[in-house]
Design an enzyme around this catalytic site. Structure first.
Site, mmCIF file in Angstrom:
data_model
loop_
_atom_site.group_PDB
_atom_site.id
_atom_site.type_symbol
_atom_site.label_atom_id
_atom_site.label_comp_id
_atom_site.label_asym_id
_atom_site.label_seq_id
_atom_site.Cartn_x
_atom_site.Cartn_y
_atom_site.Cartn_z
ATOM 1 N N GLU A 84 0.825 -1.201 0.000
ATOM 2 C CA GLU A 84 0.000 0.000 0.000
ATOM 3 C C GLU A 84 0.863 1.256 0.000
ATOM 4 O OE1 GLU A 84 -4.148 -1.257 1.897
ATOM 5 O OE2 GLU A 84 -2.653 -0.883 3.435
ATOM 6 N N CYS A 120 3.417 8.598 1.375
ATOM 7 C CA CYS A 120 3.977 7.597 2.283
ATOM 8 C C CYS A 120 4.241 6.333 1.464
ATOM 9 C CB CYS A 120 2.980 7.357 3.415
ATOM 10 S SG CYS A 120 3.549 6.149 4.612
ATOM 11 N N CYS A 149 6.776 -7.245 6.540
ATOM 12 C CA CYS A 149 7.848 -6.687 7.361
ATOM 13 C C CYS A 149 8.393 -7.772 8.271
ATOM 14 C CB CYS A 149 7.282 -5.533 8.206
ATOM 15 S SG CYS A 149 8.541 -4.528 9.027
ATOM 16 N N CYS A 192 6.609 -5.341 15.267
ATOM 17 C CA CYS A 192 6.275 -4.381 16.326
ATOM 18 C C CYS A 192 4.838 -4.652 16.768
ATOM 19 C CB CYS A 192 6.435 -2.945 15.825
ATOM 20 S SG CYS A 192 8.122 -2.582 15.298
ATOM 21 N N CYS A 198 1.735 -2.518 15.510
ATOM 22 C CA CYS A 198 1.685 -2.172 14.077
ATOM 23 C C CYS A 198 0.991 -3.271 13.288
ATOM 24 C CB CYS A 198 3.107 -1.975 13.559
ATOM 25 S SG CYS A 198 3.168 -1.607 11.797
ATOM 26 N N GLU A 215 10.620 -2.149 6.486
ATOM 27 C CA GLU A 215 11.717 -1.438 7.154
ATOM 28 C C GLU A 215 12.712 -1.010 6.075
ATOM 29 O OE1 GLU A 215 12.797 -0.065 10.069
ATOM 30 O OE2 GLU A 215 14.488 0.390 8.786
ATOM 31 N N SER A 251 11.654 5.474 14.949
ATOM 32 C CA SER A 251 10.468 4.977 15.648
ATOM 33 C C SER A 251 10.908 4.526 17.032
ATOM 34 C CB SER A 251 9.858 3.804 14.874
ATOM 35 O OG SER A 251 9.364 4.263 13.641
ATOM 36 N N LEU A 252 10.921 5.454 17.971
ATOM 37 C CA LEU A 252 11.467 5.163 19.293
ATOM 38 C C LEU A 252 10.440 4.445 20.170
ATOM 39 C CD1 LEU A 252 14.023 5.516 21.023
ATOM 40 C CD2 LEU A 252 13.028 7.621 21.901
ATOM 41 N N HIS A 253 9.352 5.131 20.469
ATOM 42 C CA HIS A 253 8.165 4.538 21.098
ATOM 43 C C HIS A 253 8.321 4.070 22.542
ATOM 44 C CE1 HIS A 253 6.592 4.901 17.143
ATOM 45 N NE2 HIS A 253 7.079 3.783 16.658
ATOM 46 N N CYS A 261 -0.906 5.882 10.146
ATOM 47 C CA CYS A 261 0.342 5.221 10.559
ATOM 48 C C CYS A 261 0.053 3.873 11.198
ATOM 49 C CB CYS A 261 1.065 6.044 11.636
ATOM 50 S SG CYS A 261 1.524 7.655 11.127
#
Ligand code: SAH
Length: 400
Positions: free
Chosen positions: A119, A132, A139, A143, A146, A195, A248-250, A368
């Site tokens: 996508e 985007c 992936c 995560c 996600c 990624e 992408s720390l989170h 996102c």
């Protein structure tokens, strides 16, 4: 077969390792460098002399004018155009779905020639817009918050498939020839499926094409690459591309980040922050964006915010707080507005910009972390089984 032909077939084989091209099929020009286009021309029997110039002319038609059709390339001789049309193609991914959100966000489901899907999302603003872009089908990262992370990695996208997303968006937005100002596709974020630093060769090749001034011409200042933290690739990304970096720390503690961003077990926060501090070209005017998804009861306390401020010390940084976007079966909830506001205030008062990202395109699952396609990873055994079933079906309809 000349040396150039060997190079070209190398490129094709290397690039399409997981999406094989049939023998004798037209050579796809999208995603090739200028030198590779020139080599492809020579391999197809065009003279060495002038190949470089013709490659530049093709480049102009393909990437500046958005041309898909050799017949309209009037700076090339008619004979050459006819020969090119039999040997080469300038493709686009097929948009098998085209969804528009009530907020104007648009999501395309792209189908590649081997049937795999990814996508791509256009997020328009008043007088500009970001695309985007996906780098992989599926992936590897898993995560926890996600949606793409619930897919396995099916395959990498090649450079042509990555740049093809930009071309397709421009087709739909009517932005050919490459406009200087007033673009609705003004920015690119490598924040779609996958990624990007685990498919860096193709991403790099594609972004160099996108940045080229004689074509699409989107400057590195308007491109942001987001990574979950593939530490050993971060420096190369800065040195080779010089694009903006988003992390992408989170989470601010390894025990939490290990769970929600599992790549942290390989590259923990301390190593990640060291790689960020060393990112080439950083200054107050060029900061790293730290993305932080707000998960209720997981990472959203004032203590987390204070620890974040401590971690950022010494890195030119801004923080982007992302309200968690839900998806079916997601194991998390979004933090309360109050918790997000408090978190943002703490970071802001410590001197960092800390906007809360407005969710865009939630109604079409384009926000996102909501992207996912139906592609599934198939084992060799699955593929053989499918083939056998197809052959059996074909044999069954054959007259005896
Ligand atoms: N793999 C890269 C590129 C993906 S970018 C990376 O991790 O950076 C997609 C961004 O959306 C990442 O910051 C990701 O962490 C974030 N994200 C994932 N799921 C989300 C969700 N459900 N809600 C909000 N943001 C999410």
């Amino acid at each position: 077969v000349s040396a150039a032909a060997a190079i070209v077939s190398d490129v094709r084989v290397g690039d399409r390792a997981t999406a094989p091209v049939a023998e004798g099929a037209p050579v796809e020009l999208l995603g090739l460098t200028r030198a590779e286009i020139a080599a492809a021309l020579v391999a197809a029997g065009e003279p060495d002399k002038g190949a470089k110039m013709r490659a530049s002319q093709l480049w102009h038609w393909i990437y500046y004018r958005g041309s898909r059709n050799f017949a309209e390339m009037t700076t090339l001789s008619k004979d050459l155009r006819e020969r090119l049309a039999t040997r080469f193609s300038i493709g686009r991914p097929v948009a098998s779905k085209d969804l528009q959100s009530t907020d104007g966000t648009r999501k395309w489901l792209l189908k590649f020639p081997d049937g795999e899907e990814a996508e791509c999302v256009h997020i328009p603003e008043e007088d500009r817009g970001a695309l985007c872009v996906s780098s992989q089908v599926g992936c590897t990262l898993t995560c926890r918050f996600c949606h793409t992370g619930t897919m396995k990695l099916v395959r990498n996208l090649d450079a042509g498939e990555i740049v093809g997303q930009v071309m397709l968006a421009r087709d739909h937005l009517g932005e050919w020839p490459s406009p200087k100002d007033g673009r609705m596709l003004s920015n690119i974020v490598m924040m779609g499926m996958g990624e990007p630093l685990y498919n860096f060769d193709s991403v790099s090749k594609a972004l160099k094409i996108v940045m080229d001034n004689e074509g699409i011409a989107i400057s590195k200042r308007r491109i942001t690459l987001s990574t979950a933290g593939v530490v050993p690739m971060i420096e190369r990304c800065g040195a080779e591309l010089g694009v903006n970096l988003a992390i992408s720390l989170h989470a601010v503690r390894d025990d939490i980040r290990d769970v929600i961003v599992p790549i942290n077990k390989k590259y923990p926060i301390r190593d990640l922050m060291a790689a960020c501090a060393a990112y080439p070209g950083l200054s107050n005017a060029r900061r790293i964006t730290f993305e932080y998804v707000m998960l209720k009861g997981v990472n959203d306390t004032p203590a987390d915010a204070k620890e974040l401020v401590r971690l950022l010390k010494g890195v030119p940084a801004k923080v982007n707080l992302i309200p968690f976007n839900p998806w079916p079966g997601a194991p998390y909830e979004c933090s309360s507005d109050e918790a997000i506001r408090k978190f943002s205030d703490i970071v802001f008062n410590a001197g960092y910009s800390s906007p809360v990202r407005t969710p865009r395109g939630r109604d079409i699952m384009a926000a996102c972390g909501q992207l996912k396609s139906a592609s599934v990873k198939r084992s060799k055994a699955d593929i053989l089984r499918e083939q056998a079933a197809k052959e059996a079906a074909a044999a069954a309809v054959q007259p005896a």
